[in-house]
Design a protein around this motif. Structure first.
Motif, PDB file in Angstrom:
ATOM      1  N   TYR A  37       0.852  -1.179   0.000  1.00  0.00           N
ATOM      2  CA  TYR A  37       0.000   0.000   0.000  1.00  0.00           C
ATOM      3  C   TYR A  37       0.890   1.231   0.000  1.00  0.00           C
ATOM      4  CZ  TYR A  37      -4.363  -2.502   0.892  1.00  0.00           C
ATOM      5  OH  TYR A  37      -5.469  -3.308   0.776  1.00  0.00           O
ATOM      6  N   SER A  44      -5.460   9.363   0.915  1.00  0.00           N
ATOM      7  CA  SER A  44      -5.757   8.126   1.627  1.00  0.00           C
ATOM      8  C   SER A  44      -4.764   7.055   1.218  1.00  0.00           C
ATOM      9  CB  SER A  44      -7.167   7.634   1.268  1.00  0.00           C
ATOM     10  OG  SER A  44      -8.129   8.628   1.474  1.00  0.00           O
ATOM     11  N   PRO A  45      -4.396   6.163   2.132  1.00  0.00           N
ATOM     12  CA  PRO A  45      -3.601   4.996   1.707  1.00  0.00           C
ATOM     13  C   PRO A  45      -4.366   4.229   0.636  1.00  0.00           C
ATOM     14  CG  PRO A  45      -3.708   5.130   4.101  1.00  0.00           C
ATOM     15  CD  PRO A  45      -4.686   6.135   3.576  1.00  0.00           C
ATOM     16  N   LEU A  47      -4.055   0.768  -2.371  1.00  0.00           N
ATOM     17  CA  LEU A  47      -3.340  -0.410  -2.828  1.00  0.00           C
ATOM     18  C   LEU A  47      -2.462  -0.078  -4.020  1.00  0.00           C
ATOM     19  CD1 LEU A  47      -3.014  -3.520  -2.596  1.00  0.00           C
ATOM     20  CD2 LEU A  47      -4.849  -3.692  -4.300  1.00  0.00           C
ATOM     21  N   TYR A  90       3.697   0.775   2.716  1.00  0.00           N
ATOM     22  CA  TYR A  90       3.435  -0.298   3.668  1.00  0.00           C
ATOM     23  C   TYR A  90       3.389  -1.642   2.939  1.00  0.00           C
ATOM     24  CZ  TYR A  90       1.776   3.062   7.206  1.00  0.00           C
ATOM     25  OH  TYR A  90       1.671   4.078   8.133  1.00  0.00           O
ATOM     26  N   ARG A 100      -9.414 -11.860   7.053  1.00  0.00           N
ATOM     27  CA  ARG A 100      -9.645 -10.536   6.469  1.00  0.00           C
ATOM     28  C   ARG A 100      -8.838  -9.451   7.171  1.00  0.00           C
ATOM     29  NH1 ARG A 100     -16.139 -10.373   6.135  1.00  0.00           N
ATOM     30  NH2 ARG A 100     -16.173 -12.459   6.988  1.00  0.00           N
ATOM     31  N   LYS A 101      -8.041  -9.827   8.162  1.00  0.00           N
ATOM     32  CA  LYS A 101      -7.166  -8.861   8.791  1.00  0.00           C
ATOM     33  C   LYS A 101      -5.861  -8.797   8.011  1.00  0.00           C
ATOM     34  CE  LYS A 101      -8.852  -9.661  13.479  1.00  0.00           C
ATOM     35  NZ  LYS A 101      -8.477 -10.066  14.865  1.00  0.00           N
ATOM     36  N   PHE A 104       0.193  -5.218   8.885  1.00  0.00           N
ATOM     37  CA  PHE A 104       1.012  -4.209   8.213  1.00  0.00           C
ATOM     38  C   PHE A 104       2.404  -4.158   8.823  1.00  0.00           C
ATOM     39  CE2 PHE A 104      -1.722  -1.857   5.341  1.00  0.00           C
ATOM     40  CZ  PHE A 104      -3.000  -2.179   5.778  1.00  0.00           C
ATOM     41  N   GLY A 105       3.386  -3.914   7.970  1.00  0.00           N
ATOM     42  CA  GLY A 105       4.702  -3.560   8.459  1.00  0.00           C
ATOM     43  C   GLY A 105       4.675  -2.144   9.010  1.00  0.00           C
ATOM     44  N   LEU A 106       5.802  -1.707   9.542  1.00  0.00           N
ATOM     45  CA  LEU A 106       5.840  -0.389  10.174  1.00  0.00           C
ATOM     46  C   LEU A 106       5.884   0.757   9.169  1.00  0.00           C
ATOM     47  CD1 LEU A 106       8.257  -1.041  13.167  1.00  0.00           C
ATOM     48  CD2 LEU A 106       5.755  -1.168  13.072  1.00  0.00           C
TER      49      LEU A 106
ATOM     50  N   THR B  31     -17.055  -5.830   5.143  1.00  0.00           N
ATOM     51  CA  THR B  31     -16.038  -5.685   6.168  1.00  0.00           C
ATOM     52  C   THR B  31     -15.560  -4.242   6.258  1.00  0.00           C
ATOM     53  OG1 THR B  31     -15.315  -7.919   5.592  1.00  0.00           O
ATOM     54  CG2 THR B  31     -13.896  -6.665   7.069  1.00  0.00           C
ATOM     55  N   TYR B  33     -13.065  -1.486   8.867  1.00  0.00           N
ATOM     56  CA  TYR B  33     -11.937  -1.479   9.793  1.00  0.00           C
ATOM     57  C   TYR B  33     -11.720  -0.082  10.359  1.00  0.00           C
ATOM     58  CZ  TYR B  33     -10.766  -5.319   6.509  1.00  0.00           C
ATOM     59  OH  TYR B  33     -10.796  -6.417   5.694  1.00  0.00           O
ATOM     60  N   TYR B  35      -8.309   1.861  11.960  1.00  0.00           N
ATOM     61  CA  TYR B  35      -6.882   1.846  12.242  1.00  0.00           C
ATOM     62  C   TYR B  35      -6.482   3.182  12.861  1.00  0.00           C
ATOM     63  CZ  TYR B  35      -6.442  -1.934   8.724  1.00  0.00           C
ATOM     64  OH  TYR B  35      -6.540  -3.098   7.998  1.00  0.00           O
ATOM     65  N   GLN B  37      -2.811   5.517  12.942  1.00  0.00           N
ATOM     66  CA  GLN B  37      -1.489   5.624  12.338  1.00  0.00           C
ATOM     67  C   GLN B  37      -0.642   6.577  13.160  1.00  0.00           C
ATOM     68  OE1 GLN B  37      -0.911   8.002   8.699  1.00  0.00           O
ATOM     69  NE2 GLN B  37       0.041   6.213   7.778  1.00  0.00           N
ATOM     70  N   LEU B  41       5.064   3.545  13.848  1.00  0.00           N
ATOM     71  CA  LEU B  41       4.274   2.393  14.322  1.00  0.00           C
ATOM     72  C   LEU B  41       3.368   1.828  13.245  1.00  0.00           C
ATOM     73  CD1 LEU B  41       3.228   3.529  17.903  1.00  0.00           C
ATOM     74  CD2 LEU B  41       5.150   2.081  17.225  1.00  0.00           C
ATOM     75  N   GLY B  42       3.329   2.470  12.117  1.00  0.00           N
ATOM     76  CA  GLY B  42       2.534   1.951  11.014  1.00  0.00           C
ATOM     77  C   GLY B  42       1.046   2.071  11.253  1.00  0.00           C
ATOM     78  N   LEU B  43       0.296   1.222  10.590  1.00  0.00           N
ATOM     79  CA  LEU B  43      -1.156   1.170  10.728  1.00  0.00           C
ATOM     80  C   LEU B  43      -1.502   0.058  11.708  1.00  0.00           C
ATOM     81  CD1 LEU B  43      -2.140   1.555   6.987  1.00  0.00           C
ATOM     82  CD2 LEU B  43      -2.829   3.108   8.812  1.00  0.00           C
ATOM     83  N   ILE B  48     -12.277  -4.530  13.814  1.00  0.00           N
ATOM     84  CA  ILE B  48     -12.754  -4.984  12.514  1.00  0.00           C
ATOM     85  C   ILE B  48     -14.227  -5.346  12.658  1.00  0.00           C
ATOM     86  CG2 ILE B  48     -11.930  -7.326  12.980  1.00  0.00           C
ATOM     87  CD1 ILE B  48     -11.527  -7.721   9.973  1.00  0.00           C
ATOM     88  N   GLY B  58      -9.328  -5.713  17.307  1.00  0.00           N
ATOM     89  CA  GLY B  58      -8.088  -5.793  16.549  1.00  0.00           C
ATOM     90  C   GLY B  58      -6.921  -5.952  17.502  1.00  0.00           C
ATOM     91  N   PHE B  90      -7.782   6.073  10.597  1.00  0.00           N
ATOM     92  CA  PHE B  90      -8.258   5.723   9.264  1.00  0.00           C
ATOM     93  C   PHE B  90      -9.316   4.636   9.354  1.00  0.00           C
ATOM     94  CE2 PHE B  90      -5.672   8.090   6.396  1.00  0.00           C
ATOM     95  CZ  PHE B  90      -4.480   8.336   7.077  1.00  0.00           C
ATOM     96  N   GLU B 101      -8.908  -6.046  -1.666  1.00  0.00           N
ATOM     97  CA  GLU B 101      -8.303  -4.736  -1.459  1.00  0.00           C
ATOM     98  C   GLU B 101      -9.065  -3.981  -0.386  1.00  0.00           C
ATOM     99  OE1 GLU B 101      -8.375  -2.426  -4.997  1.00  0.00           O
ATOM    100  OE2 GLU B 101      -7.681  -0.586  -4.019  1.00  0.00           O
ATOM    101  N   GLN B 102      -8.336  -3.313   0.480  1.00  0.00           N
ATOM    102  CA  GLN B 102      -8.973  -2.421   1.450  1.00  0.00           C
ATOM    103  C   GLN B 102      -8.967  -1.002   0.879  1.00  0.00           C
ATOM    104  OE1 GLN B 102      -7.691  -2.703   5.528  1.00  0.00           O
ATOM    105  NE2 GLN B 102      -7.745  -4.945   5.516  1.00  0.00           N
ATOM    106  N   PHE B 104      -9.406   2.889   1.764  1.00  0.00           N
ATOM    107  CA  PHE B 104      -9.241   3.727   2.945  1.00  0.00           C
ATOM    108  C   PHE B 104      -9.938   5.075   2.783  1.00  0.00           C
ATOM    109  CE2 PHE B 104      -6.182   1.662   5.767  1.00  0.00           C
ATOM    110  CZ  PHE B 104      -5.727   0.630   4.952  1.00  0.00           C
ATOM    111  N   GLY B 105     -10.383   5.598   3.910  1.00  0.00           N
ATOM    112  CA  GLY B 105     -10.895   6.946   3.954  1.00  0.00           C
ATOM    113  C   GLY B 105      -9.755   7.960   4.075  1.00  0.00           C
ATOM    114  N   PRO B 106     -10.101   9.255   4.114  1.00  0.00           N
ATOM    115  CA  PRO B 106      -9.082  10.306   4.139  1.00  0.00           C
ATOM    116  C   PRO B 106      -8.443  10.519   5.502  1.00  0.00           C
ATOM    117  CG  PRO B 106     -11.253  11.269   4.173  1.00  0.00           C
ATOM    118  CD  PRO B 106     -11.451   9.787   4.007  1.00  0.00           C
TER     119      PRO B 106
END
Lengths: 114, 113
Positions: A37, A44-45, A47, A90, A100-101, A104-106, B31, B33, B35, B37, B41-43, B48, B58, B90, B101-102, B104-106
């Motif tokens: 990603y 927004s993030p 894919l 990411y 479905r989870k 993610f890497g950092l 589905t 989610y 998150y 950020q 530390l990432g997402l 969920i 989560g 997010f 594919e997920q 994402f919102g803004p």
């Protein structure tokens, strides 16, 4: 449990040089799904590319990655960096149990300089 | 138009106040989610939701709860916000399946003073 390890922190490149962002993963699932990603500033993030096929190159928007199950790797590459590639990248894994989870890497920040 | 929306985009709250973050999607995804950020530390997955009233913790659910009463809408609630909940949040949605594919919102930038 499942985990993803990426090139840490900040990668700074000069425009025109090749890009390689490392991603390795751990999972007991024999058929993992791997994703990259990209998160551009103030967007927004989204894919970039994904794969579940061993040893098959996947390409999108000039980037490519190949899932290698033998080495548990899914490195992101591009032949020539552009200023517009500057973003947070990411690597993510959908592994054990297909819940479905995404794991993610950092994240790796790529900064391309003129 | 496939879209995930989040409201508000920016929010400043004082410690101890309640916070409601809202997320909507127009793709009929089952589905959804939440998150957060944080730099370095990432997402991190907070909650969920597999469908209406089918929510699961989560990796970092402590201090948060969620509500999903309609498929297209998913809320994140912070009861008595803490300063360490300052972050960018997010929301995302996806079809069923591990390879989906997920979207994402803004994001919502929350500051807890």
């Amino acid at each position: 449990g499942d985990s993803v390890t990426q090139t840490e922190g900040l990668v700074t490149l000069t425009e025109g040089l090749p890009v390689m962002l490392n991603c390795t993963y751990q999972t007991i699932y024999s058929n993992p799904f791997l994703f990259w990603y990209v998160h551009y500033l103030n967007e927004s993030p989204r894919l970039l590319l994904k794969s579940s096929t061993d040893n098959k190159r996947t390409e999108h928007q000039g980037f490519h990655a190949t899932l290698h199950k033998s080495s548990s790797s899914f490195h992101l590459q591009k032949s020539s960096a552009q200023l517009s590639d500057s973003a947070l990248y990411y690597c993510a894994l959908s592994g054990t149990g297909n819940t479905r989870k995404l794991i993610f890497g950092l994240g790796t920040t790529l900064q391309v300089q003129p | 138009d496939m879209k995930v929306t989040q409201m508000p985009r920016y929010l400043i709250k004082r410690m101890g106040e309640n916070v409601l973050l809202e997320c909507g999607q127009d793709m009929s995804h089952e589905t959804m989610y939440w998150y957060r950020q944080d730099p370095g530390l990432g997402l991190q997955l907070i909650y969920i939701s597999y469908d209406v009233d089918s929510n699961s913790e989560g990796d970092i659910p402590k201090g948060y709860r969620v509500s999903r009463k309609k498929r297209e809408h998913f809320s994140l609630i912070l009861d008595s916000a803490k300063t360490n909940q300052t972050s960018v949040y997010f929301c995302a949605s996806s079809w069923t399946g591990g390879f989906a594919e997920q979207f994402f919102g803004p994001g919502t930038r929350l500051t807890v003073l």
